[in-house]
Design an enzyme around this catalytic site. Structure first.
Site, PDB file in Angstrom:
ATOM      1  N   ASP A 220       6.199   5.647  -9.844  1.00 54.33           N
ATOM      2  CA  ASP A 220       5.176   5.803 -10.877  1.00 54.33           C
ATOM      3  C   ASP A 220       4.276   6.974 -10.479  1.00 54.33           C
ATOM      4  OD1 ASP A 220       3.336   5.383 -12.913  1.00 54.33           O
ATOM      5  OD2 ASP A 220       2.233   3.873 -11.768  1.00 54.33           O
ATOM      6  N   ARG A 224      -4.148  11.605  -9.423  1.00 52.09           N
ATOM      7  CA  ARG A 224      -5.358  10.884  -9.014  1.00 52.09           C
ATOM      8  C   ARG A 224      -6.635  11.498  -9.565  1.00 52.09           C
ATOM      9  NH1 ARG A 224      -2.889   6.306  -8.068  1.00 52.09           N
ATOM     10  NH2 ARG A 224      -1.391   6.440  -6.363  1.00 52.09           N
ATOM     11  N   GLU A 345      -3.130   6.442  -0.274  1.00 48.95           N
ATOM     12  CA  GLU A 345      -3.448   5.559   0.848  1.00 48.95           C
ATOM     13  C   GLU A 345      -3.030   6.184   2.184  1.00 48.95           C
ATOM     14  OE1 GLU A 345      -1.273   2.708  -1.757  1.00 48.95           O
ATOM     15  OE2 GLU A 345      -2.258   1.254  -0.450  1.00 48.95           O
TER      16      GLU A 345
HETATM   17 CA    CA Z   1       1.634   2.033 -10.654  1.00 51.81          CA
END
Ligand code: CA
Length: 398
Positions: A220, A224, A345
């Protein structure tokens, strides 16, 4: 005991007769049709089974036939591939994988994306909203999700063009427009509905396998900076909708019996419609490679919500489902920093860039970068079940 095929399969292949994932392929100079992968070959199903439902450029018509037919087809394929008396039927229908073109295996009806990893949701909360609780108050009561864009779901190997849009730099008063500077991945697992459900008839957790045919890998792709500026108050939109990549093989649930594990403990206890009678937590081991280098190994068994709970929640309001519906798990992130399923992350919001083997660093994706996600699961007798890969390379913004 592993089931043995009379075919000469590569030793230790994760595509043995215990797997038999379905896809759509074109042989050289031929039309797209359905096949199953066996070792490094593809079996033409319309030819081997003499069944026109497989002579189609998508699996949807077969998926719609339902669980009984899925099981009988699998039993027949197992018989063909394990009893050498069928050699004359099977051999002419085999094509070397290296010589075929793989296509999107099903027509995507609706696409929903969940957010079911507690570690991922916690990490994102800490990065995007450092001054509040990382998990929102609803998170442990329902599998959070949003409706995505099915028309931009593409098969592995399709290049992904860097999106453009609005972003608002923190030190500026107004948004600016241009190519995304924080383009990311999300390593996810996707579930494909075969037999749909009627309006007003929620699918119970225990009926998951009556409806869901199989499992694929999902990337996906996520921008950001677009996402951070647009997502309040209605959630993800253009930061996600430009492309979603899926692997070309659907691994049937019947191949994953040995991958079923107990789900993690839930506290608080979810409402009764989400109670876990039949557990469908799955022990898939994912791997993410960036330009060929492994950057993370997310464990799917760590997900808080199972795909059976996701489907129950998706339909509990009376919403129907239909053949070809795809819902994805959300980013798979395990507890360790080498188990995170996104660069957001892994680089902690870009503040701790990764250093690659060539000495270059990455907070987010650069043009020309290639990301590949693979996975395997335990099969019978120590075998591995392979999911193949979902891969994509970033093209510059126009
Ligand atoms: Ca997602």
């Amino acid at each position: 005991m592993a089931l043995e095929s009379w075919l000469a399969l590569p030793a230790g292949t994760p595509f043995g007769v215990a797997n038999l994932p379905y896809g759509v392929f074109s042989p050289p100079a031929g039309q797209p049709r359905a096949g199953v992968r066996v070792g490094d070959q593809v079996l033409d199903l319309a030819a081997a089974l003499d069944d026109p439902v497989f002579a189609r450029p998508s699996l949807n018509e077969f998926l719609a036939t339902g669980r009984q037919r899925w099981a009988s087809t699998r039993a027949r394929l197992t018989e063909l591939l394990t009893d050498e008396r069928h050699r004359a039927v099977v051999e002419p229908a085999l094509h070397p994988l290296a010589g075929v073109t793989l296509h999107l295996p099903f027509e995507v009806a609706d696409y929903v994306d969940f957010y079911a990893s507690e570690q991922h949701a916690t990490n994102v909360g800490r990065i995007f909203r450092p001054d509040s609780e990382p998990l929102t108050p609803n998170w442990k009561h329902l599998p959070i999700g949003y409706h995505g864009r099915s028309g931009t779901v593409v098969v592995s190997g399709t290049p992904v063009t860097r999106p453009r849009g609005q972003r608002k730099p923190p030190d500026e008063a107004a948004p600016v427009f241009g190519p995304s500077r924080r383009l990311d991945i999300e390593a996810e697992v996707g579930f494909v509905v075969g037999a749909g459900s009627a309006p007003g008839r929620p699918v119970e957790v225990k009926d998951f396998a009556e409806h869901v045919f199989g499992v694929c890998l999902v990337n996906d792709w996520s921008s950001r900076d677009l996402q951070a500026w647009e997502y309040v108050p209605l959630g993800p939109f253009l930061g996600k909708s430009f492309a979603t990549s899926v692997s070309p093989w659907l691994v049937p649930l019947d191949a994953l019996e040995h991958a079923r594990v107990a789900p993690p403990p839930r506290d608080p206890e979810p409402l009764p419609y989400l109670a876990d009678a039949g557990d469908w937590a799955l022990d898939l081991a994912l791997e993410i490679r960036l330009n060929g280098e492994v950057v993370s190994r997310p464990p799917f068994s760590s997900m808080y919500w199972t795909p059976a709970q996701m489907l129950a929640h998706l339909t509990v309001n009376g919403a129907s489902t239909r053949t070809g519906d795809l819902y994805a798990s959300g980013t798979v992130s395990g507890p360790g920093p080498d188990q995170y399923g996104s660069l957001l992350e892994l680089s902690w919001g870009g503040r701790q860039p990764l250093t690659l083997a060539d000495g270059s660093t990455r907070g987010f994706l650069e043009d020309g970068d290639e990301v590949t996600i693979t996975a395997t699961a335990p099969g019978r007798g120590g075998e591995r079940i392979g999911f193949g890969e979902v891969t994509g390379r970033i093209l510059p913004a126009p």
